[in-house]
Design an enzyme around this catalytic site. Structure first.
Site, PDB file in Angstrom:
ATOM      1  N   HIS A 305       0.770  -1.196  -0.081  1.00  0.00           N
ATOM      2  CA  HIS A 305      -0.024   0.102   0.172  1.00  0.00           C
ATOM      3  C   HIS A 305       0.703   1.105  -0.083  1.00  0.00           C
ATOM      4  O   HIS A 305       2.015   1.234   0.587  1.00  0.00           O
ATOM      5  CB  HIS A 305      -0.771  -0.033   1.278  1.00  0.00           C
ATOM      6  CG  HIS A 305      -2.136   0.850   1.058  1.00  0.00           C
ATOM      7  ND1 HIS A 305      -1.779   2.311   1.287  1.00  0.00           N
ATOM      8  CD2 HIS A 305      -3.457   0.726   0.588  1.00  0.00           C
ATOM      9  CE1 HIS A 305      -3.098   2.887   1.084  1.00  0.00           C
ATOM     10  NE2 HIS A 305      -3.837   2.149   0.635  1.00  0.00           N
ATOM     11  N   ASP A 362      -7.968  -5.259   0.205  1.00  0.00           N
ATOM     12  CA  ASP A 362      -8.694  -6.026  -1.094  1.00  0.00           C
ATOM     13  C   ASP A 362      -7.909  -7.401  -1.090  1.00  0.00           C
ATOM     14  O   ASP A 362      -8.429  -8.279  -1.840  1.00  0.00           O
ATOM     15  CB  ASP A 362      -8.094  -5.373  -2.459  1.00  0.00           C
ATOM     16  CG  ASP A 362      -8.771  -4.163  -2.401  1.00  0.00           C
ATOM     17  OD1 ASP A 362     -10.001  -4.183  -2.280  1.00  0.00           O
ATOM     18  OD2 ASP A 362      -8.213  -3.174  -3.431  1.00  0.00           O
TER      19      ASP A 362
HETATM   20  N1  CMC Z   1       4.174  -7.558  -4.855  1.00  0.00           N
HETATM   21  C1  CMC Z   1       5.717  -7.436  -4.844  1.00  0.00           C
HETATM   22  N2  CMC Z   1       6.387  -6.291  -4.939  1.00  0.00           N
HETATM   23  C2  CMC Z   1       5.652  -5.224  -4.613  1.00  0.00           C
HETATM   24  C3  CMC Z   1       4.540  -5.170  -4.464  1.00  0.00           C
HETATM   25  C4  CMC Z   1       3.706  -6.288  -4.611  1.00  0.00           C
HETATM   26  N3  CMC Z   1       2.395  -6.296  -4.438  1.00  0.00           N
HETATM   27  N4  CMC Z   1       4.214  -3.974  -4.340  1.00  0.00           N
HETATM   28  C5  CMC Z   1       5.340  -3.291  -4.248  1.00  0.00           C
HETATM   29  N5  CMC Z   1       6.249  -3.958  -4.454  1.00  0.00           N
HETATM   30  C6  CMC Z   1       7.683  -3.747  -4.512  1.00  0.00           C
HETATM   31  C7  CMC Z   1       7.864  -2.933  -5.703  1.00  0.00           C
HETATM   32  O1  CMC Z   1       8.372  -3.763  -6.789  1.00  0.00           O
HETATM   33  C8  CMC Z   1       9.300  -2.062  -5.123  1.00  0.00           C
HETATM   34  O2  CMC Z   1      10.202  -2.773  -5.178  1.00  0.00           O
HETATM   35  P1  CMC Z   1      11.737  -1.914  -5.665  1.00  0.00           P
HETATM   36  O3  CMC Z   1      11.791  -0.878  -4.521  1.00  0.00           O
HETATM   37  O4  CMC Z   1      12.604  -3.075  -5.643  1.00  0.00           O
HETATM   38  O5  CMC Z   1      11.440  -1.362  -6.874  1.00  0.00           O
HETATM   39  C9  CMC Z   1       8.653  -1.703  -3.775  1.00  0.00           C
HETATM   40  O6  CMC Z   1       8.082  -2.791  -3.261  1.00  0.00           O
HETATM   41  C10 CMC Z   1       7.764  -0.629  -3.640  1.00  0.00           C
HETATM   42  O7  CMC Z   1       6.713  -0.341  -4.755  1.00  0.00           O
HETATM   43  P2  CMC Z   1       5.889   0.854  -5.213  1.00  0.00           P
HETATM   44  O8  CMC Z   1       5.257   0.323  -6.404  1.00  0.00           O
HETATM   45  O9  CMC Z   1       7.194   2.003  -5.257  1.00  0.00           O
HETATM   46  O10 CMC Z   1       5.186   1.260  -4.006  1.00  0.00           O
HETATM   47  P3  CMC Z   1       3.766   2.091  -4.036  1.00  0.00           P
HETATM   48  O11 CMC Z   1       3.516   2.458  -2.756  1.00  0.00           O
HETATM   49  O12 CMC Z   1       4.042   3.333  -5.188  1.00  0.00           O
HETATM   50  O13 CMC Z   1       2.640   1.025  -4.600  1.00  0.00           O
HETATM   51  C11 CMC Z   1       1.026  -0.295  -4.761  1.00  0.00           C
HETATM   52  C12 CMC Z   1       1.669   0.931  -3.828  1.00  0.00           C
HETATM   53  C13 CMC Z   1      -0.566  -0.455  -4.186  1.00  0.00           C
HETATM   54  C14 CMC Z   1       0.477   0.483  -5.967  1.00  0.00           C
HETATM   55  C15 CMC Z   1       1.613  -1.580  -4.729  1.00  0.00           C
HETATM   56  O14 CMC Z   1       2.053  -2.203  -3.731  1.00  0.00           O
HETATM   57  C16 CMC Z   1       0.968  -2.683  -5.826  1.00  0.00           C
HETATM   58  O15 CMC Z   1       0.884  -2.365  -6.867  1.00  0.00           O
HETATM   59  N6  CMC Z   1       0.222  -3.445  -4.980  1.00  0.00           N
HETATM   60  C17 CMC Z   1      -0.505  -4.397  -5.793  1.00  0.00           C
HETATM   61  C18 CMC Z   1      -1.739  -3.918  -6.154  1.00  0.00           C
HETATM   62  C19 CMC Z   1      -2.864  -3.765  -4.988  1.00  0.00           C
HETATM   63  O16 CMC Z   1      -3.060  -4.563  -4.075  1.00  0.00           O
HETATM   64  N7  CMC Z   1      -3.298  -2.454  -4.995  1.00  0.00           N
HETATM   65  C20 CMC Z   1      -4.397  -2.122  -3.949  1.00  0.00           C
HETATM   66  C21 CMC Z   1      -4.239  -1.187  -2.793  1.00  0.00           C
HETATM   67  S1  CMC Z   1      -5.185  -0.955  -1.526  1.00  0.00           S
HETATM   68  C22 CMC Z   1      -6.765  -0.668  -2.377  1.00  0.00           C
HETATM   69  C23 CMC Z   1      -6.908   0.714  -2.790  1.00  0.00           C
HETATM   70  O17 CMC Z   1      -6.416   1.609  -1.961  1.00  0.00           O
HETATM   71  O18 CMC Z   1      -7.455   0.840  -3.943  1.00  0.00           O
END
Ligand code: CMC
Length: 427
Positions: A305, A362
């Site tokens: 998240h 989720d």
């Molecule tokens: N699985 C594997 N690796 C992950 C994941 C995941 N679900 N989420 C983040 N990472 C890794 C990512 O690859 C990155 O690694 P590195 O630093 O080595 O490049 C690191 O963790 C940070 O990721 P980020 O994308 O910069 O983090 P963010 O805060 O921008 O993204 C997120 C948050 C929710 C978009 C992301 O965690 C994600 O894509 N999760 C899966 C989708 C999901 O479940 N979304 C629902 C969010 S809750 C409901 C809502 O509010 O809508």
């Protein structure tokens, strides 16, 4: 932090005020930064930017705290109802019994949609994604309710808000019915907000619909858990659209479009599809490896998240609700076993620990919704029903803010510098 922050640019020093909210990090007020220094700030994804002032929802991502108007989400999920949370978010305080009865009545009186709106559904293919229908139909409301679109009038704003909260379940149930070729059901004003939605979705005109109170309660709780979440992507979209003075129904349609994405509201659908794809606990390792592989774009859906870096308090309640629903329905879904085991494995894995990746709201919601009987394509639609409350409350807050101004970010331009046009024959 003191009450000002200094920035040095070349040999000059500039000072900016630091404001404190009631909780959370202070903010540096850089509104004059550009006019004074000629500099913009660069913050793609708004990781360090407070885009507005708001009194609705507070999140402490480190501690896993989520408060609506000060009340913890766990208490609201346990003791309140979605309608009461809607009142709270819209009006700022919990209602008295009379205020609540009046509010429920008002919402109930707006549950029907204009009869002509039905015709719009026929324009969609039967296999259209219900979120595509939601974007279209909710946007189209702007063509139906002209008497509540003067956004300078607080009363009209409230009528538009009540209309959207009330009509969203009807529109969503119609999207579902259209896909499966069953007749639309009119709302039944004797039922609760959530009970009415379940009946419009799963009932048929030929039979009496029997509402299961455990399912009704679980669904209501899912709505509470999704009601608002501070300045998330779809809410920021609604605020940005609304900042131009756009039609309120059209603003909410823009929020629906944003919510649809798999990184946001589409994650519950993606999470269940992923659990189904994994299928059995013995295949979890393979998917964990893929999630860790830098070359593979795969992510564990329902994990991670932007704000919660410890745990998502909504996920805890959701997991408990999943157990209740599966027990009540007597469902022995192997997907739930996969979910529980995947959670345990990921929580103990160095990669996920180091990156602070925890199950989000989720992760378990899909398991519950699937057990209740919703197809995965409806999951994000349910999120949209609930989040409409947050969207309209945030939109109202923004429009009534005297400092409100059109949202207009700037950029770091990296395209070509000025050059002369070359006629096609000379290129
Ligand atoms: N699985 C594997 N690796 C992950 C994941 C995941 N679900 N989420 C983040 N990472 C890794 C990512 O690859 C990155 O690694 P590195 O630093 O080595 O490049 C690191 O963790 C940070 O990721 P980020 O994308 O910069 O983090 P963010 O805060 O921008 O993204 C997120 C948050 C929710 C978009 C992301 O965690 C994600 O894509 N999760 C899966 C989708 C999901 O479940 N979304 C629902 C969010 S809750 C409901 C809502 O509010 O809508």
């Amino acid at each position: 932090m003191g009450d000002s922050a200094k920035i040095s640019v070349n040999d000059s020093e500039y000072e900016y005020g630091v404001h404190s909210g009631s909780c959370g990090p202070d903010v540096v007020d850089i509104r004059k930064l550009y006019s004074e220094t000629g500099l913009f700030t660069f913050d793609p994804g708004f990781k360090s930017t407070a885009s507005c002032e708001s009194g609705l929802t507070y999140i402490d991502g480190g501690q896993g705290i989520l408060l609506h108007r000060g009340y913890p989400i766990e208490q609201l999920a346990e003791q309140s109802s979605f309608m009461e949370v809607a009142y709270l978010l819209l009006n700022g305080e919990l209602p008295s019994s009379k205020e609540f009865a009046d509010f429920e009545r008002t919402i109930t009186l707006h549950t029907m949609v204009h009869e002509q709106l039905k015709e719009l559904y026929r324009g969609f293919r039967r296999d259209a994604h219900p979120m595509a229908i939601m974007c279209g139909v909710v946007g189209a409301l702007s063509a139906f309710y002209h008497d509540s679109t003067d956004i300078t009038d607080p009363e009209q704003r409230m009528i538009a808000s009540h209309r959207m909260i009330a009509k969203m379940p009807t529109i969503a149930a119609m999207a579902y019915k259209y896909a499966i070729g069953q007749p639309f059901l009119y709302p039944d004003n004797d039922l609760s907000y959530t009970g009415n939605f379940l009946r419009m979705t799963f009932g048929v005109p030929a039979e009496e619909y029997e509402l299961d109170p455990v399912i009704e309660k679980a669904m209501d709780r899912i709505f509470i858990l999704h009601a608002d979440h501070e300045q998330n992507a779809s809410t920021s979209t609604v605020r940005l659209a609304g900042s131009s003075g756009a039609n309120p129904f059209a603003c909410i349609a823009s929020g629906i479009a944003c919510l649809w994405g798999p990184a946001h509201g589409g994650a519950n659908e993606a999470a269940l599809n992923m659990l189904r794809e994994i299928g059995t606990p013995d295949r979890i390792g393979e998917y964990i490896d893929r999630a860790k592989d830098k070359e593979d774009p795969f992510r564990l859906m329902g994990f991670g998240h932007r704000v919660y870096k410890n745990f998502d308090p909504r996920a805890k309640v959701m997991k408990e609700t999943a157990t209740d629903v599966l027990n009540t329905l007597g469902v022995d879904d192997p997907i739930f076993d996969v979910a529980r085991e995947l959670e345990q494995i990921a929580l103990n894995d160095e990669y996920f620990i180091e990156k602070k990746l925890y199950p989000n709201v989720d992760f378990y919601s899909g398991v519950i919704l699937s057990a209740i009987g919703f197809p995965t394509t409806m999951f994000t639609v349910l999120f949209a029903i609930a989040r409409t409350v947050g969207w309209v409350a945030q939109w109202n807050e923004m429009i009534s803010d005297p400092d409100q101004t059109i949202g207009r970010p700037r950029q770091l331009y990296t395209g070509p510098e000025q050059r002369d046009y070359v006629p096609v024959g000379s290129r």
